[in-house]
Design an enzyme around this catalytic site. Structure first.
Site, PDB file in Angstrom:
ATOM      1  N   VAL A  73       0.869  -1.176   0.000  1.00 29.93           N
ATOM      2  CA  VAL A  73       0.000   0.000   0.000  1.00 29.93           C
ATOM      3  C   VAL A  73       0.901   1.220   0.000  1.00 29.93           C
ATOM      4  CG1 VAL A  73      -2.006  -1.074   1.106  1.00 29.93           C
ATOM      5  CG2 VAL A  73      -0.226  -0.042   2.526  1.00 29.93           C
ATOM      6  N   SER A  74       0.357   2.342  -0.432  1.00 32.29           N
ATOM      7  CA  SER A  74       1.172   3.541  -0.607  1.00 32.29           C
ATOM      8  C   SER A  74       1.479   4.289   0.678  1.00 32.29           C
ATOM      9  CB  SER A  74       0.480   4.494  -1.580  1.00 32.29           C
ATOM     10  OG  SER A  74       0.348   3.878  -2.830  1.00 32.29           O
ATOM     11  N   SER A  75       0.551   4.260   1.639  1.00 33.34           N
ATOM     12  CA  SER A  75       0.768   5.062   2.840  1.00 33.34           C
ATOM     13  C   SER A  75       0.258   4.328   4.079  1.00 33.34           C
ATOM     14  CB  SER A  75       0.068   6.408   2.708  1.00 33.34           C
ATOM     15  OG  SER A  75      -1.319   6.215   2.543  1.00 33.34           O
ATOM     16  N   GLN A 130      -3.372   3.503   4.786  1.00 32.33           N
ATOM     17  CA  GLN A 130      -3.995   2.438   3.993  1.00 32.33           C
ATOM     18  C   GLN A 130      -3.649   1.049   4.529  1.00 32.33           C
ATOM     19  OE1 GLN A 130      -2.249   3.466   0.208  1.00 32.33           O
ATOM     20  NE2 GLN A 130      -4.161   4.384  -0.499  1.00 32.33           N
TER      21      GLN A 130
END
Length: 190
Positions: free
Chosen positions: A57-59, A62
């Site tokens: 996931v990007s961050s 998330q």
């Protein structure tokens, strides 16, 4: 191989291949697995090597989706008869080329099959090159759902443009401030 790859290798438009599949006129055996249409013989489980599920996931906000992503990909892999030996999870942007766990996974020759949910979970840009390098070493990347995730792609493009504009206009603004300061100092001295 998935239908899109098959269509490209045959010089057929992907839309045409989809139409043939749905009409039952595809000249090769094919089956639908989730949202994916697989062409040819079913993938055989890896006889040697390790099957690794890679989820990203990007961050940090998330992170709850990370477990759901792992569950979806692991479920798909076991449904394909692939025994999942290891799960690698990571939080980091696909634009970051220095994701530690991702790089360790790419360097590991024992990881012969890497399974991801979407190609963009693996790499946002240039995934085809990484996939070709893996294939050249007798390894493979399996993508559960090859459809692009447009929202994430739009978000990444926006971030790239914002970053580039901030650098460009930030430099210009700094240069303008410096020019005005020099002009003011010259007028005061003169």
């Amino acid at each position: 191989m998935n239908l899109k790859e098959w269509a490209e290798s045959q010089g057929v438009a992907y839309v045409t291949a989809q139409r043939w599949f749905h009409a039952g006129k595809l000249p090769v055996p094919a089956r639908k697995v989730g949202g994916l249409i697989l062409v040819g013989e079913p993938d055989r489980p890896a006889t040697s090597g390790t099957v690794v599920v890679y989820a990203r996931v990007s961050s940090a906000d998330q992170k709850p989706d990370l477990d759901r992503q792992v569950a979806r990909v692991t479920g798909w892999a076991t449904g394909q008869g692939l025994p999942v030996d290891r799960v690698v999870t990571e939080v980091g942007s696909a634009l970051n080329g220095h994701r530690r766990k991702f790089l360790v996974l790419l360097r590991d020759p024992a990881a012969t099959t890497i399974v991801v949910e979407h190609r963009d979970r693996f790499a946002r840009f240039g995934a085809e090159y990484v996939e070709a390098a893996l294939a050249a070493n007798g390894r493979r990347l399996l993508v559960v759902d090859p459809a692009e995730v447009d929202d994430d792609l739009v978000r990444d493009i926006t971030e790239i443009l914002t970053s580039m504009c901030a650098r460009l206009y930030g430099r210009r603004a700094a240069a303008n401030r410096a020019r005005r300061a020099v002009a003011a100092a010259t007028e005061a001295a003169g």
